[in-house]
Structure formats: structure tokens, C-alpha cells
Design an enzyme around this catalytic site. Structure first.
Site, mmCIF file in Angstrom:
data_model
loop_
_atom_site.group_PDB
_atom_site.id
_atom_site.type_symbol
_atom_site.label_atom_id
_atom_site.label_comp_id
_atom_site.label_asym_id
_atom_site.label_seq_id
_atom_site.Cartn_x
_atom_site.Cartn_y
_atom_site.Cartn_z
ATOM 1 N N SER A 151 18.637 2.955 6.869
ATOM 2 C CA SER A 151 17.415 2.185 6.658
ATOM 3 C C SER A 151 17.665 0.952 5.785
ATOM 4 O O SER A 151 18.428 0.067 6.154
ATOM 5 C CB SER A 151 16.336 3.091 6.061
ATOM 6 O OG SER A 151 15.054 2.513 6.180
ATOM 7 N N LYS A 203 -11.563 -0.500 1.857
ATOM 8 C CA LYS A 203 -11.042 -0.278 0.513
ATOM 9 C C LYS A 203 -10.452 1.125 0.371
ATOM 10 O O LYS A 203 -9.455 1.326 -0.326
ATOM 11 C CB LYS A 203 -12.156 -0.498 -0.522
ATOM 12 C CG LYS A 203 -11.664 -0.465 -1.958
ATOM 13 C CD LYS A 203 -10.636 -1.556 -2.210
ATOM 14 C CE LYS A 203 -10.143 -1.537 -3.648
ATOM 15 N NZ LYS A 203 -9.106 -2.553 -3.877
#
Length: 322
Positions: A151, A203
Site C-alpha cells: 500500500s 455532518k
């Protein structure tokens, strides 16, 4: 008779005086010995404290940056790549800058053993390596893979001129993941209600205590797909024609070092010593890695703990991107 008693009384007084003098002298000597031991332990404690401060606040060189003649510069990337870890972009970039600047550096080795981490941190290091290669075109840089280069670790590795692996190394994992947990079903069984008050439709993005919002899931997928494509573009650009693409190359799979060479994800087999001695032709290795001292480690852990405590008592919702 009276004279005899007087004489006896005087003798008794002299004897008492002698005993008192001896006791006083012994007490004085004991006090002196106590003061000497006190001074000794204070000096010993001072030496210990000075040594501790010497180590804690880094009153020493962070990397072995002095070498006589030509040498191979070594920068190690070990562990998870993140801003709050030892493998962070600031320290690694600083070490690379020092390595390239040294007039005795004949070549640089990136010794990587990492499962990955932050794409931002890895991207910053990749960009810095590209800049340094342009600024110092006569100094090659090679990646040597230890056990693992996956990665974000591979994101950094591809910036080098060549990548050397062990046949049993694990290489790849070209992908991006966002992970978390969902507790909505469990809360229903327990009869627990989730109460969220937020200003802004998203949110409470992917709140683990609420059912998954399909639109939020789609947005998150688009976001990680974008980062994934950035990763793919970097690998294609840095590996170029050496890459032998397969349908699953960018699927997040990992390969052995042997297979990585076959696929063009790596260039050959070799250790740090081999690359320094036979590729760079400078067997004298100088370590430029920024080693974290005790004070920095304490500050990092204290800062992380303080931040965690603050977040526990705040209404900030975190989005973790790995």
C-alpha cells in the site's frame, strides 16, 4: 573522709566528661560520614539525571551523517506510515534531504518494511524523492524491500530508480480502504436510541450508530475510488514500461517478491548490503534515518492521548481513511 569523697566525686566527673566527649566525637564523625554519603548520592543522582536528559532531549546526532569518503546513504522506513508515527513524512523527507546533500553520498537506499498507511504522507515522500532525483541527477536512489512493502509503502517505493526485493517479500496491495463498524442492529435489540443533533445534512457522515445512508455510502466510495486512481497513476508513471499489467494488479492483492519481479512491480533481488556493495559500488553505509528520542516519543504519545481524550468529550465526528 571528706577529702576522700571529694576526690571520688572529681574522678566520677572526669569519667562522665570523657564519655560525653567520646559520644560527641562519635556523633560528629557519624554526621560527617552521613554528609559524605549524601554528597555521593547527590552527585550520582545528578550524573544519572544528566544522562537521562542527554538521551531524552536528543543532545546527540539523530543520524550517523558523518562519513569519510564515498558512501551509500541509508534511510529506513519501518512501520505504519502516519503523521503520528516514527515513519512520518517530515522525518523521512529530512533524512532524504541530508543524504542527498552530503558530498560523499554516491547513492541512496530506501530500506522499507511497512504495511502502508496514510496516502497523504506517502504522497509527500514520493513527491520529495522525485524532486531530489531532478536536483541530484548523478545520485541514484534504490528501494530495498524487507518483509513487507504494501500500500503506502509501495507508493513510496516506486519513486526510486529500482526496487530490490527478497523472493519471499510481500509486495503490492495497490488499493485504498475506509473501514469502520455498524451498531444500529445491536442497538435496536438492546432498546438503545441514538440521538444526534447536527447542522448540515452530512455532518453525521457514516455514523456507526445509525443505518447506512445510501447517498453517503456512494460518496465515500467515490472518494476512495479517486484516491485509488491517484495511486494507480503514480505506479504507472514511476514504473513505466517495466510494468506488466494484469486485470488484478490494482485490485489490492499482494504478491511474493518473486512474482513482483515477474510482474514488473520490482526489478530484482538484493539486500541493503548487496545494493551498496554491487550496485552503488560504495560498501560503506551511513544511516541518515531520523531516530526518535525519548522526549519525542513521550511528546508524541502524550499528544495522541490528549487528543483522544479531547475527542471523547467533544461532538466532532471523525472520518478515518486508511
Amino acid at each position: 573522709m571528706a577529702e576522700i569523697e571529694g576526690s571520688g566525686s572529681g574522678t566520677g566527673t572526669d569519667w562522665e566528661r570523657d564519655v560525653l566527649e567520646k559520644l560527641a566525637l562519635a556523633t560528629l564523625q557519624e554526621q560527617r560520614r552521613a554528609r559524605h554519603w549524601s554528597i555521593f548520592f547527590k552527585v550520582l543522582w545528578f550524573i544519572f539525571l544528566f544522562a537521562l536528559l542527554y538521551l531524552a532531549f536528543g543532545w546527540y546526532e539523530k543520524g550517523e551523517t558523518a562519513a569519510a569518503g564515498e558512501h551509500t546513504a541509508l534511510v529506513t522506513i519501518d512501520g505504519v506510515i502516519a503523521a503520528d508515527s516514527q515513519a512520518n513524512a517530515d522525518d523521512i523527507i529530512s533524512a532524504l534531504d541530508d543524504a542527498f546533500k552530503d558530498s560523499g553520498t554516491k547513492g541512496v537506499i530506501l530500506d522499507i518494511n511497512s504495511p502502508g498507511g496514510s496516502p497523504v504522507q506517502a504522497g509527500e515522500i514520493n513527491d520529495e524523492i522525485a524532486r531530489l532525483r531532478k536536483r541530484y541527477p548523478k545520485i541514484p536512489i534504490y528501494t530495498v524491500v524487507e518483509d513487507l512493502c504494501a500500500s503506502g509503502g509501495y507508493y513510496i517505493a516506486v519513486a526510486a530508480d529500482k526496487i530490490f526485493v527478497n523472493k519471499a517479500s510481500i509486495v503490492g496491495s495497490i488499493g485504498v480502504i475506509m473501514e469502520g463498524f455498524g451498531f444500529a442492529g445491536l442497538m435496536d435489540k438492546l432498546g438503545v436510541q441514538r440521538r444526534v443533533i447536527a447542522a448540515g445534512k452530512n455532518k453525521a457522515f457514516l455514523d456507526p450508530f445509525s443505518p447506512v445512508d445510501p447517498s453517503q455510502r456512494a460518496y465515500a466510495q467515490h472518494m476512495i475510488d479517486t484516491v485509488h486512481q491517484q495511486f494507480i497513476d503514480v505506479v504507472r508513471k514511476d514504473r513505466g514500461s517495466r510494468l506488466k499489467e494484469t486485470p488484478d494488479m490494482f485490485s489490492g492483492l499482494v504478491w511474493t517478491g518473486q512474482k513482483a519481479v515477474d510482474l514488473g512491480l520490482a526489478d530484482g533481488f538484493g539486500s541493503v548490503d548487496y545494493v551498496a556493495r554491487d550496485v552503488i559500488k560504495a560498501k560503506n553505509i551511513v544511516d541518515y534515518t531520523q531516530h526518535e528520542n525519548i522526549a519525542e516519543r513521550f511528546a508524541r504519545k502524550f499528544g495522541a492521548s490528549a487528543a483522544e481524550t479531547l475527542l471523547k468529550y467533544s461532538m466532532v465526528h471523525r472520518l478515518n481513511l486508511h
